[in-house]
Write an enzyme that holds these catalytic residues in place. Structure first.
Site, PDB file in Angstrom:
ATOM      1  N   HIS A 129       0.841  -1.198   0.000  1.00  9.99           N
ATOM      2  CA  HIS A 129       0.000   0.000   0.000  1.00  9.99           C
ATOM      3  C   HIS A 129       0.878   1.252   0.000  1.00  9.99           C
ATOM      4  CE1 HIS A 129      -3.762  -2.017   0.422  1.00  9.99           C
ATOM      5  NE2 HIS A 129      -3.607  -2.395   1.674  1.00  9.99           N
ATOM      6  N   SER A 159     -16.024   2.374   2.223  1.00  8.15           N
ATOM      7  CA  SER A 159     -15.401   1.125   2.648  1.00  8.15           C
ATOM      8  C   SER A 159     -14.374   1.373   3.748  1.00  8.15           C
ATOM      9  CB  SER A 159     -14.743   0.441   1.441  1.00  8.15           C
ATOM     10  OG  SER A 159     -14.227  -0.812   1.798  1.00  8.15           O
TER      11      SER A 159
END
Length: 320
Positions: A129, A159
């Site tokens: 990430h 989300s």
């Protein structure tokens, strides 16, 4: 490369001196620190530093890159099924008993496991990430292939909101969406700002399209067959004519589908290790496009549309 207790203590002291933000949307249960122009939890930053210092990429390494909550779990499952299809099929795949995050490790989280895989000549893609500009230099120097998946920012925000609320055990009434939206809008989110993360990889993909493949989450959902073929070819595992004829692509898509993975026992009741214990089920919330419409006010929609237009209008990248 083992990290000593003293090294961790030194990093912890350094991180405490960084700019920080305690997330009001999570009632102060999470604090983010700003390091090299991105926000992260303490363990995110420790992992990034260790990866920068000690990770040594190999020329044939493949990296699955993403901003959190953008389709990472699905991309990992697809890539893993593609590269291991000679060993396993839909009835024997480790994906049936392991969450995809255990099959494809993060370089900023599972460096020890990655080194073990390298030493054992075990090839699987790796994931991250980390923003593009934070990646270990060896990845860029060796022109390692990267696949970046991205998603409509509005669905990402929703989300992200639910994921953060769930891992900190906050009920809906104690975690107002408005506060989460405001923090995200101002660029304060894990591995954010979101648009900097996205544009870092996008601009690099324009400069080096042969090593960075961009996949849009919504496009993969709409046409999984074509996109799975693109993914397989890009990472060096193209499907043969015989495999296509035998339905191998369709089997992989079915194995990695949200409906299948979310109903596996390991993903319904298992747990993953991390900064906080995370129930595997939290990685499988809805996987639906447009859920943001149930949360965004007209004002929020207008604000985020205007922001994205300002950030992306001249880049050629479309989020909607």
């Amino acid at each position: 490369m083992e990290t000593t207790k003293t090294q961790f203590e030194s990093m912890a002291e350094m991180i405490k001196k960084l700019p920080q933000h305690t997330c009001s949307s999570l009632k102060g249960r999470i604090t983010l620190y700003k390091y090299q122009d991105f926000w992260g939890l303490q363990n995110n930053i420790e992992g990034a530093i260790l990866a920068q210092q000690s990770f040594k990429a190999r020329p044939d390494d493949v990296f699955l890159c993403s901003y959190p909550k953008s389709g990472t779990t699905w991309l990992k499952a697809l890539a893993y099924a593609i590269v291991t299809r000679e060993k396993f099929d839909e009835f024997t795949s480790p994906l049936l008993t392991n969450i995809p995050h255990n099959c494809i490790p993060y370089i900023e989280k599972d460096l020890k496991k990655i080194v073990e895989n390298q030493n054992n000549s075990c090839f699987t893609p790796m994931a991250t990430h980390m923003p593009y500009h934070v990646l270990p230099k060896s990845i860029l120097a060796l022109n390692c292939k990267m696949v970046y998946i991205y998603r409509n920012i509005k669905d990402v925000i929703v989300s992200f909101y639910h994921f953060g609320r769930e891992i900190t055990k906050l009920p809906l009434e104690d975690a107002p969406f408005e506060e989460a939206f405001d923090e995200f809008y101002h660029g304060i989110s894990q591995f954010g700002p979101y648009w900097d993360h996205l544009l870092g990889y996008w601009k690099a993909s324009l400069e080096r399209p042969e090593v960075i493949l961009f996949l849009k989450y919504e496009d993969v959902k709409k046409d999984p067959t074509s996109n799975v073929k693109r993914l397989a070819e890009f990472i060096g595992y193209p499907f043969t004519f015989e495999e296509e004829k035998e339905g191998v692509i369709e089997s992989i898509i079915k194995l990695c589908s949200f409906e299948n993975l979310s109903n596996l026992e390991v993903n319904k009741s298992g747990n993953s290790k991390g900064f906080l214990p995370i129930e595997n089920r939290l990685y499988f919330r809805k996987a639906k496009d447009g859920d943001w419409k149930n949360y965004f006010t007209d004002e929020m929609t207008e604000k985020i549309d205007k922001l994205i237009d300002e950030k992306l209008s001249a880049t050629g990248l479309v989020l909607k």
